[in-house]
Design a protein around this motif. Structure first.
Motif, PDB file in Angstrom:
ATOM      1  N   THR A 275       0.829  -1.210   0.000  1.00 51.52           N
ATOM      2  CA  THR A 275       0.000   0.000   0.000  1.00 51.52           C
ATOM      3  C   THR A 275       0.859   1.255   0.000  1.00 51.52           C
TER       4      THR A 275
ATOM      5  N   THR B 224       4.001   1.561  -0.938  1.00 49.93           N
ATOM      6  CA  THR B 224       4.735   1.670  -2.204  1.00 49.93           C
ATOM      7  C   THR B 224       3.831   2.198  -3.310  1.00 49.93           C
ATOM      8  N   TYR B 225       2.618   1.671  -3.363  1.00 49.98           N
ATOM      9  CA  TYR B 225       1.649   2.086  -4.393  1.00 49.98           C
ATOM     10  C   TYR B 225       1.329   3.563  -4.266  1.00 49.98           C
ATOM     11  N   LEU B 226       1.039   4.012  -3.037  1.00 49.78           N
ATOM     12  CA  LEU B 226       0.703   5.418  -2.819  1.00 49.78           C
ATOM     13  C   LEU B 226       1.896   6.334  -3.069  1.00 49.78           C
ATOM     14  N   THR B 227       3.073   5.873  -2.720  1.00 47.25           N
ATOM     15  CA  THR B 227       4.265   6.694  -2.914  1.00 47.25           C
ATOM     16  C   THR B 227       4.552   6.927  -4.388  1.00 47.25           C
ATOM     17  N   LEU B 228       4.476   5.855  -5.182  1.00 46.26           N
ATOM     18  CA  LEU B 228       4.798   5.964  -6.606  1.00 46.26           C
ATOM     19  C   LEU B 228       3.744   6.736  -7.387  1.00 46.26           C
ATOM     20  N   LEU B 229       2.470   6.552  -7.041  1.00 47.17           N
ATOM     21  CA  LEU B 229       1.392   7.127  -7.842  1.00 47.17           C
ATOM     22  C   LEU B 229       0.835   8.438  -7.300  1.00 47.17           C
ATOM     23  N   VAL B 230       1.050   8.719  -6.006  1.00 45.87           N
ATOM     24  CA  VAL B 230       0.446   9.912  -5.413  1.00 45.87           C
ATOM     25  C   VAL B 230       1.509  10.842  -4.820  1.00 45.87           C
TER      26      VAL B 230
ATOM     27  N   PRO C  10       4.527  12.255  -7.396  1.00 42.85           N
ATOM     28  CA  PRO C  10       4.060  13.283  -8.345  1.00 42.85           C
ATOM     29  C   PRO C  10       3.609  14.572  -7.673  1.00 42.85           C
TER      30      PRO C  10
END
Length: 282
Positions: free
Chosen positions: A26, A28-34, A37
């Protein structure tokens, strides 16, 4: 001897992987996509210095675009809450010919390209359009005005309210309404004291989704607004204009301000929804 008593377990195993793996995925997903950027917006705008940053975001054109974007988005989301609720109510409480077709058409704004929606709405609501010519004799101009922006934002935002309220209405027990009527409650009292408290969190969620969607809308608004600075220019268009002029620092500065204001407003809406849920559960 087995007495049929199941052994006591301190921890029930989950069907999916444990807390460590799921939490790591979770984050990692939030860091890369939210987070990355969004942080780049603030890092790029920080390079110009505080004085230059304030000069850009406090300019008359930027403030006018922010006022138009947030004002029209809020108004469109409020309209969608009312009429989205009515549409969801009709679909869940009544049976009529073509119901499945109407229910399918609700998702059309999700699939329709925003540019196509913008061109269609501009054609319909212009002074020579099928709908616009009906308002022209009264001096009401829709296309190329803030009113036209509201129309476009209502179009792209109403499915969020309908799809949020529908499951709540579907799970709502009609017998509760019948019990309230048997106890002497009027239809208005039943709606305000029985139905509305159950629907209120879903309505707030639908409002937040429609509002946030409207803030970032560009394709459908850019055609019907007319893009006149100080009058009908929305903030996303102003950001793109600055980027096309290679003013990357100015574009990211305006984007950073819009992100902060949007985050604060959505945080306030979520806090109000949390408070309403706690108040209703007491």
């Amino acid at each position: 001897m087995n007495l049929g008593i199941k052994p006591f377990k301190l921890k029930q195993k989950s069907v999916i992987p444990g807390f460590g793996i799921t939490m790591g995925f979770t984050l990692t997903y939030l860091t890369l996509l939210v987070l990355i950027p969004v942080s780049m917006v603030f890092l790029n705008s920080a390079q110009i210095g505080l004085d230059k940053f304030w000069e850009i975001v406090s300019s008359e054109r930027v403030l006018a675009s922010l006022k138009i974007s947030f004002g029209t988005s809020f108004l469109a989301a409020a309209i969608n809450v009312v009429f989205g609720f009515l549409l969801a109510w009709v679909l869940e409480r009544y049976d009529f010919w073509g119901k499945k077709l109407v229910d399918g058409l609700i998702d059309l704004p999700f699939a329709l390209p925003t540019a196509v929606a913008g061109i269609s709405l501009t054609t319909l609501y212009s002074q020579n359009g099928w709908i616009g010519r009906l308002f022209a004799p009264f001096g009401i101009k829709i296309s190329y005005t803030p009113l036209g922006i509201v129309v476009a934002l209502v179009f792209i935002g109403f499915p969020f309210v309908v799809r949020t309220v529908q499951p709540v209405l579907e799970s709502f027990d009609v017998e509760v309404e019948e019990a309230a009527a048997c106890l002497g409650a009027t239809r208005f009292q039943t709606f305000c004291r029985v139905i509305l408290p159950e629907l209120f969190p879903a309505l707030i969620t639908g409002f937040a989704l429609a509002f946030s969607r409207a803030l970032g809308e560009y394709g459908s608004v850019v055609f019907i607004s007319g893009n006149m600075p100080m009058k009908t220019e929305i903030t996303p268009l102003l950001i793109r204009t600055k980027l096309e002029q290679y003013d990357y620092a100015g574009g990211t500065a305006v984007a950073a301000v819009m992100l902060v204001i949007s985050f604060i407003l959505l945080l306030m809406i979520n806090a109000f929804q949390w408070w309403a849920g706690r108040h209703r559960s007491r």
